[in-house]
Design a protein around this motif. Sequence first.
Motif, PDB file in Angstrom:
ATOM      1  N   GLY A 448       0.824  -1.199   0.000  1.00 35.10           N
ATOM      2  CA  GLY A 448       0.000   0.000   0.000  1.00 35.10           C
ATOM      3  C   GLY A 448       0.860   1.251   0.000  1.00 35.10           C
ATOM      4  N   SER A 449       0.446   2.258   0.746  1.00 33.52           N
ATOM      5  CA  SER A 449       1.126   3.546   0.718  1.00 33.52           C
ATOM      6  C   SER A 449       2.458   3.557   1.438  1.00 33.52           C
ATOM      7  CB  SER A 449       0.223   4.617   1.334  1.00 33.52           C
ATOM      8  OG  SER A 449      -0.873   4.851   0.491  1.00 33.52           O
ATOM      9  N   GLY A 644      -0.168   2.607   5.584  1.00 37.91           N
ATOM     10  CA  GLY A 644      -0.469   1.982   4.302  1.00 37.91           C
ATOM     11  C   GLY A 644      -1.667   1.064   4.405  1.00 37.91           C
ATOM     12  N   THR A 645      -2.495   1.089   3.372  1.00 37.48           N
ATOM     13  CA  THR A 645      -3.664   0.211   3.304  1.00 37.48           C
ATOM     14  C   THR A 645      -3.802  -0.273   1.878  1.00 37.48           C
ATOM     15  OG1 THR A 645      -4.708   1.732   4.871  1.00 37.48           O
ATOM     16  CG2 THR A 645      -6.095   0.000   3.945  1.00 37.48           C
ATOM     17  N   THR A 646      -4.101  -1.543   1.698  1.00 38.69           N
ATOM     18  CA  THR A 646      -4.256  -2.064   0.341  1.00 38.69           C
ATOM     19  C   THR A 646      -5.735  -2.194  -0.005  1.00 38.69           C
ATOM     20  OG1 THR A 646      -4.176  -4.370   1.081  1.00 38.69           O
ATOM     21  CG2 THR A 646      -2.083  -3.321   0.545  1.00 38.69           C
ATOM     22  N   SER A 647      -5.990  -2.648  -1.209  1.00 35.30           N
ATOM     23  CA  SER A 647      -7.357  -2.670  -1.721  1.00 35.30           C
ATOM     24  C   SER A 647      -8.285  -3.474  -0.831  1.00 35.30           C
ATOM     25  CB  SER A 647      -7.379  -3.267  -3.130  1.00 35.30           C
ATOM     26  OG  SER A 647      -6.976  -4.608  -3.087  1.00 35.30           O
ATOM     27  N   GLU A 683      -8.294   0.804   7.822  1.00 39.15           N
ATOM     28  CA  GLU A 683      -7.108   1.470   7.303  1.00 39.15           C
ATOM     29  C   GLU A 683      -5.902   1.202   8.192  1.00 39.15           C
ATOM     30  OE1 GLU A 683      -7.606   5.895   9.284  1.00 39.15           O
ATOM     31  OE2 GLU A 683      -8.217   5.597   7.210  1.00 39.15           O
ATOM     32  N   SER A 759      -4.085   4.093  -3.621  1.00 42.07           N
ATOM     33  CA  SER A 759      -3.614   3.768  -2.278  1.00 42.07           C
ATOM     34  C   SER A 759      -3.031   4.967  -1.584  1.00 42.07           C
ATOM     35  CB  SER A 759      -2.571   2.660  -2.350  1.00 42.07           C
ATOM     36  OG  SER A 759      -1.426   3.142  -2.986  1.00 42.07           O
TER      37      SER A 759
END
Length: 760
Positions: A448-449, A644-647, A683, A759
């Motif tokens: 993710g981010s 960071g968070t993914t889909s 998140e 993201s």
Amino acid sequence: MIGVGVFLLYPILVSTNFLFLFGKSPSLEELEDPKVEQASELYSSDGVLMGTYFRENRSPVAYSKISPLLIKALIATEDVRFYEHSGIDATALARAVAGVLSGDTRSGGGSTITQQLAKNLYKTRRGETRGGLGHIPGVSTIISKTKEWLTAVELEKRYTKEEILRMYLNTVEYGSNAYGIKVAAKTFFSTSPDSVAPQEAAMLVGLLNNPTAFNPRFHPEAALKRRNLVLTRMEQAGFLQPAAADSLQKLPIALQYHVERHIDGPPTYFRGAISQALNTWCEQNGYDLYRDGLRVYTTIDSRMQEHAEYAVEKHMKNLQRRFDTFWRNRNQNPWVNEKGKEIPDFIETQMKRTQQYKMLAAEFKGQPARLDSALHAKRPMKVFTWKGDKDTTLLLSPLDSLAYYKHFLQAGMMTMDPFTGQIKAWVGGLDYRFFQYDHVKQGKRQAGSTFKPFVYLTAIDNGYTPCDRIRDERVTIKYVEDGKPMEWQPDNVTRSYTGTNMTLRHAMARSVNSVTAQLTELVGWDKVAEYAHKVGIRSKLLGVPSIGLGSGGDVSVYEMVNAYSTFVNQGFRSEPRLITRIEDRNGNVIAQFDPRQKRVISAETAWLMTYMLRGGMEEPGGTSQALWDYELWKNNNQIGGKTGTTSNYSDGWYMGVTKDLVTGVWVGGEDRSIHFLHSEQGEGGRMALPIFGLYMEKVYQDKELDYKMGPFPKPTVKINKKYQCVTEAPRRQREAVDSLRIDNLLDQINSGRSSVPDSL
């Protein structure tokens, strides 16, 4: 004359293994330095014994650490004339022979303590010590006894009586997988050899006659009789007064019983990683981890490890409660597709991938009905719960068990000293007893981010500054894939765009997708992958437009911590280390593992990246600002970090850096389809960041640790690029910006339309 000659030559024939008839005898080297199987020990960096590896659990102690009571009990029971003979007790031997001839077995054996030591040290009755004649009943006994006599005499020449007693007590088996007096005292009485009571010493010596038959845990009556016999022998030898012996014989056996396993110590994930490295090293260097008594010193700090485990447990227990409530209120299981609908037959499909299913399928091949019955057969099963070991036995089938465990959210966490590469804490999951899969190094997921800093690193190292600006606006990224023109329009999380001409530091702090996507296009997505690999990412990465948003490939917590550490370590990438040195059983250092570093980016770029990461706390709307809720802000303390968070909220990440440490945290389901549905729960700032906050609170509060709050150090080189451009706004602004939406990039590419994760 011939008979006399044979009698005189016989010892020589045995000791030289004439014509390979008599088997191998101990060599001079083996007599001078006998090798006894000894457990290897694992120590933390702060000197705490964290586990052992052994086949025969043995940890020798010095003679001065053995109670005189044990010595007296041993001599009184096994060899009352020990100090009077030179390895062979002629009186006892004659009595034993007479007893055999007369059929009186009560006369006792003729073996001395030294002979028994010879048998135990050199295995005189098995393996290569048996020659051609060693397989003939009766003859084999005579030969083995001869070897014991000869070896006992040689031992008496080379060692003092005290040394022989020490070797004997450290060598013999006491039952319950305890070899040597130190482990035996700990196993049966949770004490040490120098602290045993008289009745405990008698029981331990009594075990030597038959460690199984006289084991007090399983045969208490026989053990009590044997112990009292030893006390009687001690009285007869003058080591105990009659009244004292009588009083001690009336005492019950008070056990404090604990058997150590062949890999003993807390069942932790870092042990698995260390074991893998140790076994490889031992194989390459000719050592046996389970025999050679190595002392392995690790980088893990037992106090920091405890704080890390506390933080993971405290947060994950609360998060699991919210997760269960969330899906209970929706009246469905948490394995869902992209539309939030439960995946049909999910457990049945997952079951077919397990080793248990493969074993059952092989057992019931061609019998589908019996296979189905076995998969649904319920039995009592001890399971993991956040309530601990209390009331954790449920009636479950294999399918039920799999479904039960799939409901749990998992976590992985690692802390590293960025300057030395020493890994200080490693938590690979919830509980190693129930979940062996390691989410620190073994598990890999999209970042993710938390991958975005590698985009900004690439830019800053190639002419950009933290104060350069890119407008937050809707953009279309055009590129070519397999010769076909493609387009991608990245979305911000809120689906809105401020139109602000943002500094790079502000954009990274707020994790703005539109700015990151434009910057990725400007520096080149292949270049971003190159820089990520430079600083520590080892996994394969795809050079795609969305790489900066985390879709370039799966990575591990281990890799991410290593990469972020390069920023703190002035541009030097340190190789992560779990072991500092290995000593042999005598305390000699046989392997030293020193820090290994390589400069991969300039000191200026590294300092600027640390400054960029501080933006998560210092820039308005920064995604790290939930850390203000923790006791981390004294003495002008500074922390950098990235969420960071993914889909679909499948993965929550937090990467935190301080002036001393770098920590990475991942939280998510065992499968990507197991997750929350909304940013309010899913998140990274809510799933992973709290673990970092709780952990650092504990680290700073621990007065025994040398980690203090304070600012990052000033740059050691001249910073030529402009960087002081903090955006003015309320500092504690809190926005739900740490989440993203993502479709499958490769599916869209293959179908002719661009897709990239939105993201943070």
